[in-house]
Motif scaffolding. Structure first.
Motif, PDB file in Angstrom:
ATOM      1  N   GLU A 182       0.823  -1.195   0.000  1.00 34.29           N
ATOM      2  CA  GLU A 182       0.000   0.000   0.000  1.00 34.29           C
ATOM      3  C   GLU A 182       0.865   1.257   0.000  1.00 34.29           C
ATOM      4  N   PHE A 183       0.531   2.184  -0.881  1.00 34.32           N
ATOM      5  CA  PHE A 183       1.266   3.431  -0.946  1.00 34.32           C
ATOM      6  C   PHE A 183       0.575   4.485  -0.087  1.00 34.32           C
ATOM      7  N   ALA A 184       1.357   5.428   0.436  1.00 29.58           N
ATOM      8  CA  ALA A 184       0.807   6.505   1.247  1.00 29.58           C
ATOM      9  C   ALA A 184       0.647   7.759   0.396  1.00 29.58           C
ATOM     10  N   THR A 185      -0.479   8.427   0.546  1.00 27.57           N
ATOM     11  CA  THR A 185      -0.748   9.667  -0.171  1.00 27.57           C
ATOM     12  C   THR A 185      -0.529  10.866   0.756  1.00 27.57           C
ATOM     13  N   TRP A 186      -0.668  12.066   0.192  1.00 22.54           N
ATOM     14  CA  TRP A 186      -0.575  13.261   1.030  1.00 22.54           C
ATOM     15  C   TRP A 186      -1.707  13.301   2.047  1.00 22.54           C
ATOM     16  N   ARG A 187      -2.875  12.832   1.663  1.00 24.60           N
ATOM     17  CA  ARG A 187      -3.990  12.757   2.614  1.00 24.60           C
ATOM     18  C   ARG A 187      -3.653  11.813   3.763  1.00 24.60           C
ATOM     19  N   ASP A 188      -2.969  10.721   3.448  1.00 26.16           N
ATOM     20  CA  ASP A 188      -2.551   9.788   4.506  1.00 26.16           C
ATOM     21  C   ASP A 188      -1.594  10.477   5.474  1.00 26.16           C
ATOM     22  N   TRP A 189      -0.655  11.236   4.925  1.00 26.30           N
ATOM     23  CA  TRP A 189       0.274  11.954   5.791  1.00 26.30           C
ATOM     24  C   TRP A 189      -0.473  12.930   6.692  1.00 26.30           C
ATOM     25  N   LYS A 190      -1.460  13.662   6.160  1.00 24.42           N
ATOM     26  CA  LYS A 190      -2.200  14.611   6.986  1.00 24.42           C
ATOM     27  C   LYS A 190      -2.962  13.889   8.094  1.00 24.42           C
ATOM     28  N   ALA A 191      -3.420  12.674   7.827  1.00 21.48           N
ATOM     29  CA  ALA A 191      -4.089  11.884   8.866  1.00 21.48           C
ATOM     30  C   ALA A 191      -3.102  11.486   9.958  1.00 21.48           C
ATOM     31  N   ILE A 192      -1.909  11.054   9.562  1.00 15.78           N
ATOM     32  CA  ILE A 192      -0.872  10.677  10.529  1.00 15.78           C
ATOM     33  C   ILE A 192      -0.426  11.906  11.318  1.00 15.78           C
ATOM     34  N   ASP A 193      -0.245  13.006  10.618  1.00 11.92           N
ATOM     35  CA  ASP A 193       0.148  14.266  11.240  1.00 11.92           C
ATOM     36  C   ASP A 193      -0.852  14.680  12.321  1.00 11.92           C
ATOM     37  N   TRP A 194      -2.134  14.590  12.016  1.00 14.63           N
ATOM     38  CA  TRP A 194      -3.194  14.954  12.968  1.00 14.63           C
ATOM     39  C   TRP A 194      -3.142  14.061  14.202  1.00 14.63           C
ATOM     40  N   LEU A 195      -2.981  12.749  13.991  1.00  9.77           N
ATOM     41  CA  LEU A 195      -2.953  11.828  15.124  1.00  9.77           C
ATOM     42  C   LEU A 195      -1.752  12.096  16.023  1.00  9.77           C
ATOM     43  N   GLU A 196      -0.582  12.322  15.436  1.00  8.01           N
ATOM     44  CA  GLU A 196       0.610  12.584  16.246  1.00  8.01           C
ATOM     45  C   GLU A 196       0.439  13.838  17.097  1.00  8.01           C
ATOM     46  N   LYS A 197      -0.174  14.855  16.528  1.00  2.67           N
ATOM     47  CA  LYS A 197      -0.400  16.082  17.294  1.00  2.67           C
ATOM     48  C   LYS A 197      -1.398  15.839  18.422  1.00  2.67           C
ATOM     49  N   GLN A 198      -2.429  15.035  18.160  1.00  3.73           N
ATOM     50  CA  GLN A 198      -3.394  14.709  19.210  1.00  3.73           C
ATOM     51  C   GLN A 198      -2.723  13.916  20.326  1.00  3.73           C
ATOM     52  N   LEU A 199      -1.898  12.953  19.952  1.00  2.00           N
ATOM     53  CA  LEU A 199      -1.189  12.158  20.957  1.00  2.00           C
ATOM     54  C   LEU A 199      -0.248  13.041  21.777  1.00  2.00           C
ATOM     55  N   GLY A 200       0.369  14.027  21.127  1.00  2.00           N
ATOM     56  CA  GLY A 200       1.247  14.939  21.845  1.00  2.00           C
ATOM     57  C   GLY A 200       0.502  15.756  22.888  1.00  2.00           C
ATOM     58  N   LYS A 201      -0.682  16.238  22.522  1.00  2.00           N
ATOM     59  CA  LYS A 201      -1.508  16.998  23.473  1.00  2.00           C
ATOM     60  C   LYS A 201      -1.832  16.151  24.703  1.00  2.00           C
ATOM     61  N   GLU A 202      -2.138  14.880  24.449  1.00  2.00           N
ATOM     62  CA  GLU A 202      -2.499  13.982  25.540  1.00  2.00           C
ATOM     63  C   GLU A 202      -1.281  13.558  26.358  1.00  2.00           C
ATOM     64  N   ASN A 203      -0.087  13.756  25.806  1.00  6.60           N
ATOM     65  CA  ASN A 203       1.142  13.320  26.458  1.00  6.60           C
ATOM     66  C   ASN A 203       1.909  14.518  27.015  1.00  6.60           C
ATOM     67  N   GLY A 204       1.245  15.288  27.843  1.00  2.00           N
ATOM     68  CA  GLY A 204       1.915  16.399  28.513  1.00  2.00           C
ATOM     69  C   GLY A 204       2.052  17.660  27.700  1.00  2.00           C
ATOM     70  N   GLY A 205       1.316  17.770  26.602  1.00  2.00           N
ATOM     71  CA  GLY A 205       1.377  18.990  25.804  1.00  2.00           C
ATOM     72  C   GLY A 205       2.551  19.080  24.859  1.00  2.00           C
ATOM     73  N   LYS A 206       3.069  17.937  24.391  1.00  2.00           N
ATOM     74  CA  LYS A 206       4.140  17.943  23.397  1.00  2.00           C
ATOM     75  C   LYS A 206       3.608  18.430  22.046  1.00  2.00           C
ATOM     76  N   PRO A 207       4.469  18.973  21.180  1.00  2.00           N
ATOM     77  CA  PRO A 207       4.021  19.367  19.833  1.00  2.00           C
ATOM     78  C   PRO A 207       3.431  18.187  19.069  1.00  2.00           C
TER      79      PRO A 207
END
Length: 503
Positions: free
Chosen positions: A440-465
């Motif tokens: 499976e190849f990753a698209t730019w939309r896939d990256w934006k989905a991953i980007d969003w999740l990482e930022k959400q996880l950071g918020k939940e993990n002590g306010g990391k970027p």
């Protein structure tokens, strides 16, 4: 023009920016081994240097404002999953900008067999969340660490080891690195260079950060190798700039529970284990002298080894003597380019035009590789900072555009009228036809989905970027979850945002 860019780091993006500026209607497809883009910016820049990562905003504009002329194709290996023989049929130009993927070795006894020795690339990749090194688990249960090398990366490693872990909690450092560094016993770091401080490759910015590190004393040995203020003042003003960090090295920092020492004129001879249990106990260094002692302040001065050796006790060491690129499979067979393994680069004319060989005469027109270009570390070797990479990528893009506008031979002998039959869309169809089960190849939309999740996880993990996902399969699972969402639903809109998302 249809351009395929291999690599999504700074060199690739800056070249794409330049091409877009000068050829607004060019089709640009960018290929990346990982599902996520930005290469060195994401996985090489130290987590406590967030300002350096601001260039990502400019890179994103390439995709966000593409109007259908840009594709990001991640999670794909060029040369393996997609052969260069396939790639060259669909593009006028290929730009190789995939950076350096291996470490330079010292080639000394014990390097490969002794536990406690880590490569700079591995350690930096680990604390930056690079999937390849997610499981590195460095053993920092020692008070003294040695970093071999005198570049910015060596200073990054020393600074991360000696920084109060609480200061790193608000950065995007990997979660596993935070956990390990919070338990680290390292209190002293020795940075070992084979030449003198005036020949070191680090920049004044990196040195200043290390000297000013809170609660850490800093000292440079061999003060006689540092020019005095009086000596420097006699130089022409432009020449004085080369010696700006002399004052920092002379003054150092005297207070702190932790300690960093910059040692000069020593080269590692062997990694040794005194208990014969395979664990590092000390490093044998050989002392060096200048070939010409009067050149001790000259940046290009050379040194030679002496017969004097010294054993330095340590249980953990980091090798930071540079990276090098490796050839992509099929580079020679499909494009006729003989990769220069000694230098770790694609042979080129200095402006980014790829050559078939480094050994051919410059005047030999048959040495060119039409339509093939290179930028960044695979062009010049691992040198410079992001700003110099930008200028280098612009120069390569300018050469490419000049060749295109002047009608020079490219990969395809003619430019098809129906260009919809070329590029990623056509290539993807061929790949799926040949193997419906292809990765499976990753698209730019896939990256934006991953980007969003990482930022959400950071918020939940002590306010990391962000809290970086360090497993490729996990990245793709999340991307697939977002793909399966109903377009237009509230969560889908939140993840994708209101702006047009490139494919």
């Amino acid at each position: 023009m249809r351009l395929a860019v291999v690599g999504s780091g700074p060199a690739g993006y800056y070249a794409a920016i330049r091409v877009r500026q000068k050829l607004p209607n060019a089709f640009i497809d960018m290929y990346e081994k990982l599902p996520v883009p930005y290469g060195l910016v994401r996985y090489g820049v130290a987590p406590d240097h967030p300002e350096v990562k601001n260039c990502q905003d400019r890179f994103e504009e390439v995709a966000q404002q593409s109007h259908g002329l840009f594709h990001y194709v991640g999670n794909v290996s060029i040369g393996d999953q997609i052969k260069l023989s396939h790639l060259k049929q669909h593009y006028d130009t290929l730009l190789f900008a995939y950076g350096a993927s291996t470490d330079r070795l010292l080639g000394i006894p014990g390097e490969a067999s002794t536990h406690g020795i880590y490569s700079a690339r591995g350690f930096v990749g680990w604390y930056n969340g690079l999937p390849e090194f997610a499981g590195l688990a460095p053993d920092l249960d020692a008070e003294h660490a040695v970093v071999i090398g005198n570049g910015n990366v060596a200073l990054d490693i020393a600074r991360i080891l000696l920084t109060d872990v609480d200061a790193l909690r608000k950065t995007d450092i990997s979660d596993s690195a935070l956990d390990t560094l919070s338990k680290s016993r390292v209190k002293k770091v020795t940075i070992a260079g084979r030449r003198g401080p005036m020949q070191a490759a680090f920049t004044i910015k990196e040195l200043r950060e290390l000297v000013n590190l809170p609660a850490c004393a800093f000292h440079a040995d061999k003060q006689e190798l540092i020019p005095s203020a009086g000596w420097i003042s006699k130089l022409p003003r432009l020449e004085q700039r080369k010696y700006r960090f002399a004052k920092l090295l002379t003054e150092g920092a005297t207070e702190g529970d932790k300690q960093c020492t910059l040692r000069s004129m020593i080269s590692p001879d062997a990694f040794l284990s005194s208990n014969n249990d395979g664990n590092l106990s000390h490093i044998r260094f050989r002392h060096n002298v200048f070939e010409d002692d009067s050149s001790r302040f000259v940046p290009s001065a050379k040194v030679k080894p002496t017969t004097e050796t010294e054993d330095v006790e340590t249980q953990v060491a980091f090798r930071s003597i540079g990276y090098k690129a490796e050839p992509i499979n099929g580079l020679r067979d499909n494009l006729g380019i003989e990769f220069d393994r000694a230098k770790g680069i694609i042979p080129n004319d200095g402006f980014g035009r790829a050559l078939k060989s480094s050994n051919a005469e410059e005047s030999d027109g048959g040495n060119s590789a039409p339509g093939c270009y290179c930028a960044g570390w695979v062009k010049n070797g691992p040198t410079g900072v992001i700003a110099t990479t930008m200028e280098d990528a612009f120069a390569t893009a300018d050469a490419m555009i000049q060749d295109w506008n002047s009608g020079q031979q490219m990969l395809r002998e003619c430019h098809p009228d129906d260009d919809n039959m070329s590029g990623w869309e056509a290539l993807r169809g061929e790949l799926l036809e040949d193997d419906p089960a292809i990765n499976e190849f990753a698209t730019w939309r896939d990256w934006k989905a991953i980007d969003w999740l990482e930022k959400q996880l950071g918020k939940e993990n002590g306010g990391k970027p962000r809290s970086k996902i360090t497993d490729v399969a996990e990245m793709m699972r999340h991307a697939q979850t977002v793909r399966n969402m109903q377009p237009g639903c509230e969560q889908h809109n939140e993840i994708m945002g209101e702006r047009e998302i490139a494919r």
